[in-house]
Every structure is written in C-alpha cells, then in structure tokens.
Design an enzyme around this catalytic site. Structure first.
Site, PDB file in Angstrom:
ATOM      1  N   TYR A  33       0.803  -1.232   0.000  1.00 55.89           N
ATOM      2  CA  TYR A  33       0.000   0.000   0.000  1.00 55.89           C
ATOM      3  C   TYR A  33       0.837   1.283   0.000  1.00 55.89           C
ATOM      4  CZ  TYR A  33      -3.763  -3.264   1.028  1.00 55.89           C
ATOM      5  OH  TYR A  33      -4.661  -4.297   0.953  1.00 55.89           O
ATOM      6  N   ASN A  84     -13.085   3.847  -1.492  1.00 55.80           N
ATOM      7  CA  ASN A  84     -12.250   2.652  -1.394  1.00 55.80           C
ATOM      8  C   ASN A  84     -12.911   1.800  -0.316  1.00 55.80           C
ATOM      9  OD1 ASN A  84     -10.439   0.638  -0.920  1.00 55.80           O
ATOM     10  ND2 ASN A  84      -8.632   1.960  -0.986  1.00 55.80           N
ATOM     11  N   HIS A  90     -15.224  -6.979  -1.136  1.00 60.35           N
ATOM     12  CA  HIS A  90     -15.330  -8.383  -1.521  1.00 60.35           C
ATOM     13  C   HIS A  90     -16.382  -9.133  -0.719  1.00 60.35           C
ATOM     14  CE1 HIS A  90     -11.530  -6.993  -3.085  1.00 60.35           C
ATOM     15  NE2 HIS A  90     -11.010  -6.899  -1.863  1.00 60.35           N
ATOM     16  N   ASP A  97     -25.812  -2.236  -1.348  1.00 61.47           N
ATOM     17  CA  ASP A  97     -27.221  -1.781  -1.313  1.00 61.47           C
ATOM     18  C   ASP A  97     -27.297  -0.312  -0.911  1.00 61.47           C
ATOM     19  OD1 ASP A  97     -28.201  -4.231  -2.086  1.00 61.47           O
ATOM     20  OD2 ASP A  97     -28.807  -4.864  -0.071  1.00 61.47           O
ATOM     21  N   HIS A 110      -8.966   1.322  -5.595  1.00 63.02           N
ATOM     22  CA  HIS A 110      -8.117   0.439  -4.786  1.00 63.02           C
ATOM     23  C   HIS A 110      -6.672   0.862  -4.986  1.00 63.02           C
ATOM     24  CE1 HIS A 110     -11.491  -2.070  -3.881  1.00 63.02           C
ATOM     25  NE2 HIS A 110     -11.822  -2.004  -5.157  1.00 63.02           N
ATOM     26  N   ILE A 111      -5.978   0.986  -3.905  1.00 60.18           N
ATOM     27  CA  ILE A 111      -4.578   1.412  -3.968  1.00 60.18           C
ATOM     28  C   ILE A 111      -3.740   0.342  -4.667  1.00 60.18           C
ATOM     29  CG2 ILE A 111      -2.552   1.919  -2.535  1.00 60.18           C
ATOM     30  CD1 ILE A 111      -4.647   3.076  -0.469  1.00 60.18           C
ATOM     31  N   SER A 112      -3.985  -0.902  -4.299  1.00 55.77           N
ATOM     32  CA  SER A 112      -3.248  -2.021  -4.902  1.00 55.77           C
ATOM     33  C   SER A 112      -4.023  -2.546  -6.112  1.00 55.77           C
ATOM     34  CB  SER A 112      -3.074  -3.138  -3.875  1.00 55.77           C
ATOM     35  OG  SER A 112      -4.348  -3.690  -3.532  1.00 55.77           O
ATOM     36  N   ARG A 121      -9.947 -11.401  -3.737  1.00 59.91           N
ATOM     37  CA  ARG A 121      -9.984  -9.951  -3.985  1.00 59.91           C
ATOM     38  C   ARG A 121     -10.433  -9.619  -5.404  1.00 59.91           C
ATOM     39  NH1 ARG A 121      -7.299  -7.848   0.591  1.00 59.91           N
ATOM     40  NH2 ARG A 121      -5.776  -9.348   1.359  1.00 59.91           N
TER      41      ARG A 121
HETATM   42  C1  DQA Z   1      -7.786  -2.322  -1.008  1.00 60.11           C
HETATM   43  C2  DQA Z   1      -7.746  -3.760  -1.512  1.00 60.11           C
HETATM   44  C3  DQA Z   1      -8.624  -4.671  -0.654  1.00 60.11           C
HETATM   45  O1  DQA Z   1      -8.594  -5.982  -1.143  1.00 60.11           O
HETATM   46  C4  DQA Z   1      -8.123  -4.655   0.774  1.00 60.11           C
HETATM   47  O2  DQA Z   1      -8.972  -5.438   1.588  1.00 60.11           O
HETATM   48  C5  DQA Z   1      -7.944  -3.296   1.326  1.00 60.11           C
HETATM   49  C6  DQA Z   1      -7.423  -2.233   0.470  1.00 60.11           C
HETATM   50  C7  DQA Z   1      -6.812  -1.408  -1.770  1.00 60.11           C
HETATM   51  O3  DQA Z   1      -6.923  -0.194  -1.610  1.00 60.11           O
HETATM   52  O4  DQA Z   1      -5.937  -1.893  -2.507  1.00 60.11           O
HETATM   53  O5  DQA Z   1      -8.140  -3.064   2.515  1.00 60.11           O
HETATM   54  O6  DQA Z   1      -9.097  -1.812  -1.200  1.00 60.11           O
END
Ligand code: DQA
Length: 154
Positions: A33, A84, A90, A97, A110-112, A121
């Site tokens: 991250y 985010n 997931h 909803d 998503h950062i990653s 994921r």
């Molecule tokens: C995330 C990716 C998710 O799978 C993970 O549970 C996170 C961060 C991301 O920003 O990459 O907490 O959303």
C-alpha cells in the site's frame, strides 16, 4: 466526517469514503500500500477536488454500519462518491445496497491491483455500481477518480 473544503457554494461536494483498516495506511503492509498515510490521501483528494471545482467531504471508518449511515445521511447533499471500500469490497452486499441510495455517480478506488492478488480480492460487490474502477495506481488512484467523476458530472 470532515466538513467540505470551500469551493463553489452552489456545487454539492464529493464524498470520499475509505473503508476498514485504511486508517493504518503508511504503516500497513507498505510493500503493498506504500508509505503515504490517510491524511496524505485526504490532502491529495481535497487538492484535486478544489482544482476541478468541488468541495470534498472525507470520512473513514472500520465499522460497516457507520459507513452505511453516512451514505444514507448524504442523500441530497453530495454530487458523487469516491470510495475505497477496502475489505468490504469483496464481502458486503449491505454496503452495495446502501451505495445505490444517494443516486449519484460512484468511482471505486483500490490502492493495490486487487487482480494481481488473492482470488478472493477479484470480486467486487461495488464495481457493478461504479462508473469506473481504478486499481493499482497507489494513492494517485484517488486523484484520477476525482478527475473522472468531475468529467462525468460535467
Ligand atoms: C484495497 C484492496 C482490498 O482488497 C483490501 O482489503 C484493502 C485495500 C486497496 O486499496 O488496494 O483493505 O481496497
């Protein structure tokens, strides 16, 4: 939740939501991250929103019900949502909803790159609701999401 930074008072702010564990950005798994903190994310998002003419209201929580309450309270008060959803991406039908309720465009960040990671994921309950999904660009994804949201909002 932070008060929206001043922008054009006639334009409703963008709501930036960060889900569970993102309060630990900077120290949490930095190889995945990065070293930027949540405060860095919010500062970048506020700067970007101001550049494109929007205020920004930002909030992070580790509690799913709190997140859902904030989304309900935002009805009629925001232009769009950048979220985010972190781990709830997931797992959470309830969050998905709730995200429908305000009836505004949503960008998912998503950062990653979640698709390069574990199979669990790869599925998102939020993506079918989102105008766009940005993954794997580090915290710059928030900037891209706000710029795209502003384009969509016109
Ligand atoms: C995330 C990716 C998710 O799978 C993970 O549970 C996170 C961060 C991301 O920003 O990459 O907490 O959303």
């Amino acid at each position: 939740m932070s008060e929206p930074a001043a922008a054009n008072a006639d334009v409703l702010p963008i709501l930036l939501l960060n889900g569970p564990n993102l309060n630990t950005l900077g120290t949490r798994e930095p190889t995945i991250y990065g070293s930027d903190t949540l405060a860095d994310v919010v500062a970048l998002a506020e700067r970007t929103a101001a550049e494109v003419g929007y205020g920004l209201s930002a909030a992070q929580t580790n509690h799913e019900g709190q997140m859902i309450d904030w989304i309900h309270e935002a009805v009629g008060r925001i232009s769009g949502i950048v979220i985010n959803p972190a781990g709830w991406t997931h797992t959470s039908v309830a969050l998905a909803d709730a995200l429908v309720v305000p009836g505004v465009p949503i960008m998912e960040v998503h950062i990653s790159n979640v698709h390069k990671r574990e199979a669990f994921r790869h599925h998102s309950y939020v993506s079918p609701l989102a105008e766009g999904v940005i993954a794997g660009y580090g915290i710059r994804g928030y900037e891209f999401a706000i710029r795209r949201l502003a384009e969509i909002l016109g």
